[in-house]
Design a protein around this motif. Structure first.
Motif, PDB file in Angstrom:
ATOM      1  N   MET A   1       0.851  -1.169   0.000  1.00 42.77           N
ATOM      2  CA  MET A   1       0.000   0.000   0.000  1.00 42.77           C
ATOM      3  C   MET A   1       0.893   1.228   0.000  1.00 42.77           C
ATOM      4  SD  MET A   1      -2.976   1.040   2.659  1.00 42.77           S
ATOM      5  CE  MET A   1      -4.351   0.748   1.607  1.00 42.77           C
ATOM      6  N   GLN A   2       0.457   2.253  -0.704  1.00 44.44           N
ATOM      7  CA  GLN A   2       1.191   3.514  -0.737  1.00 44.44           C
ATOM      8  C   GLN A   2       0.324   4.616  -0.153  1.00 44.44           C
ATOM      9  OE1 GLN A   2       2.188   4.057  -4.857  1.00 44.44           O
ATOM     10  NE2 GLN A   2       4.214   3.153  -4.566  1.00 44.44           N
ATOM     11  N   GLU A  28      14.257   3.699   2.725  1.00 48.23           N
ATOM     12  CA  GLU A  28      13.975   3.285   1.353  1.00 48.23           C
ATOM     13  C   GLU A  28      12.476   3.224   1.064  1.00 48.23           C
ATOM     14  OE1 GLU A  28      16.073   1.261   3.395  1.00 48.23           O
ATOM     15  OE2 GLU A  28      17.776   2.437   2.694  1.00 48.23           O
ATOM     16  N   LYS A  29      11.661   3.158   2.104  1.00 48.01           N
ATOM     17  CA  LYS A  29      10.207   3.092   1.936  1.00 48.01           C
ATOM     18  C   LYS A  29       9.551   4.475   1.942  1.00 48.01           C
ATOM     19  CE  LYS A  29       9.859  -1.395   1.943  1.00 48.01           C
ATOM     20  NZ  LYS A  29       9.269  -2.162   0.869  1.00 48.01           N
ATOM     21  N   VAL A  30      10.348   5.532   2.140  1.00 45.15           N
ATOM     22  CA  VAL A  30       9.828   6.903   2.184  1.00 45.15           C
ATOM     23  C   VAL A  30      10.460   7.683   1.038  1.00 45.15           C
ATOM     24  CG1 VAL A  30       9.653   9.013   3.545  1.00 45.15           C
ATOM     25  CG2 VAL A  30       9.566   6.792   4.685  1.00 45.15           C
ATOM     26  N   CYS A 128       4.027   0.911   2.602  1.00 47.49           N
ATOM     27  CA  CYS A 128       3.814   0.156   3.837  1.00 47.49           C
ATOM     28  C   CYS A 128       2.832  -0.981   3.590  1.00 47.49           C
ATOM     29  CB  CYS A 128       3.302   1.073   4.947  1.00 47.49           C
ATOM     30  SG  CYS A 128       1.671   1.756   4.651  1.00 47.49           S
ATOM     31  N   LYS A 129       2.656  -1.806   4.615  1.00 46.84           N
ATOM     32  CA  LYS A 129       1.669  -2.870   4.548  1.00 46.84           C
ATOM     33  C   LYS A 129       0.293  -2.273   4.830  1.00 46.84           C
ATOM     34  CE  LYS A 129       5.007  -6.190   6.257  1.00 46.84           C
ATOM     35  NZ  LYS A 129       5.446  -6.913   7.435  1.00 46.84           N
ATOM     36  N   GLU A 130      -0.730  -2.998   4.403  1.00 48.64           N
ATOM     37  CA  GLU A 130      -2.095  -2.501   4.589  1.00 48.64           C
ATOM     38  C   GLU A 130      -2.454  -2.394   6.070  1.00 48.64           C
ATOM     39  OE1 GLU A 130      -6.448  -3.548   2.723  1.00 48.64           O
ATOM     40  OE2 GLU A 130      -4.633  -4.216   1.690  1.00 48.64           O
ATOM     41  N   SER A 131      -1.898  -3.250   6.893  1.00 45.40           N
ATOM     42  CA  SER A 131      -2.187  -3.203   8.328  1.00 45.40           C
ATOM     43  C   SER A 131      -1.517  -2.009   9.009  1.00 45.40           C
ATOM     44  CB  SER A 131      -1.727  -4.499   8.987  1.00 45.40           C
ATOM     45  OG  SER A 131      -0.333  -4.677   8.788  1.00 45.40           O
ATOM     46  N   GLU A 132      -0.468  -1.455   8.401  1.00 48.99           N
ATOM     47  CA  GLU A 132       0.249  -0.313   8.985  1.00 48.99           C
ATOM     48  C   GLU A 132      -0.247   1.028   8.465  1.00 48.99           C
ATOM     49  OE1 GLU A 132       4.613  -2.449   9.365  1.00 48.99           O
ATOM     50  OE2 GLU A 132       4.020  -1.509   7.466  1.00 48.99           O
ATOM     51  N   ALA A 133      -1.191   1.014   7.542  1.00 44.83           N
ATOM     52  CA  ALA A 133      -1.628   2.242   6.886  1.00 44.83           C
ATOM     53  C   ALA A 133      -2.229   3.244   7.873  1.00 44.83           C
ATOM     54  CB  ALA A 133      -2.639   1.931   5.794  1.00 44.83           C
ATOM     55  N   GLU A 134      -3.011   2.763   8.805  1.00 49.91           N
ATOM     56  CA  GLU A 134      -3.644   3.659   9.787  1.00 49.91           C
ATOM     57  C   GLU A 134      -2.594   4.347  10.658  1.00 49.91           C
ATOM     58  OE1 GLU A 134      -6.952   5.579  10.976  1.00 49.91           O
ATOM     59  OE2 GLU A 134      -6.983   3.928   9.547  1.00 49.91           O
ATOM     60  N   LEU A 135      -1.575   3.605  11.069  1.00 43.89           N
ATOM     61  CA  LEU A 135      -0.490   4.168  11.872  1.00 43.89           C
ATOM     62  C   LEU A 135       0.258   5.249  11.096  1.00 43.89           C
ATOM     63  CD1 LEU A 135       1.482   4.114  14.347  1.00 43.89           C
ATOM     64  CD2 LEU A 135       2.775   2.389  13.064  1.00 43.89           C
ATOM     65  N   VAL A 136       0.591   4.959   9.841  1.00 46.78           N
ATOM     66  CA  VAL A 136       1.318   5.932   9.018  1.00 46.78           C
ATOM     67  C   VAL A 136       0.468   7.181   8.788  1.00 46.78           C
ATOM     68  CG1 VAL A 136       2.347   6.326   6.751  1.00 46.78           C
ATOM     69  CG2 VAL A 136       2.712   4.160   7.921  1.00 46.78           C
TER      70      VAL A 136
END
Length: 154
Positions: A1-2, A28-30, A128-136
């Motif tokens: 997920m982006q 690298e993910k940012v 990020c992963k879909e489960s981490e999207a809310e945190l980000v």
């Protein structure tokens, strides 16, 4: 997920990146991109291909109607008669209304646009992963992101 986020050019961007790194997201993910904002003034007159939705003749049409009625009423007592004075009143009312509207668009609204001052200057893309999207998303909004959009990888 982006996740895509827009920011003003402030130190909160760096703080958001550091917070993301502390939460386990590698650099690298940012991805961060700067935008070039418009330098020239916006055009007042519309073209056939572009319109901003504002009309310069609305006040002119209203004042032309009012001045035409007044000119025709007074014209019964004047030498040229009501028709000529009604046309003179309509033309002068339209010109006055057009000038008022042009002044407000060029001077007053330009000042308002300059005073608002919120410009998107940075786009941050976080993978990020879909489960981490809310945190980000929460981290980005806590560091004053102007807007955030999520896109699922297919």
């Amino acid at each position: 997920m982006q996740l895509f986020a827009t920011f003003e050019l402030t130190s909160f961007i760096e703080m958001a990146v550091v917070t993301l790194e502390k939460k386990g997201f590698p650099k690298e993910k940012v991805f961060i991109v700067t935008l070039d904002n418009r330098k020239e003034d916006r055009m007042v007159f519309d073209t056939i291909h572009r319109s901003d939705g504002t009309s310069l003749i609305d006040i002119g049409a209203a004042l032309a109607t009012a001045f035409a009625v007044i000119g025709a009423s007074i014209g019964f007592e004047l030498a040229w008669g009501p028709i000529y004075w009604g046309l003179i009143g309509a033309a002068s009312g339209f010109i006055l209304g057009f000038a008022i509207r042009l002044f407000t668009e060029k001077v007053i609204k330009k000042r308002r646009r300059l005073l608002k001052g919120y410009h998107s200057e940075i786009i941050m893309i976080v993978e990020c992963k879909e489960s981490e999207a809310e945190l980000v998303e929460n981290i980005l909004f806590n560091h004053y992101a102007l807007g955030v959009a999520k896109i699922k990888n297919v």
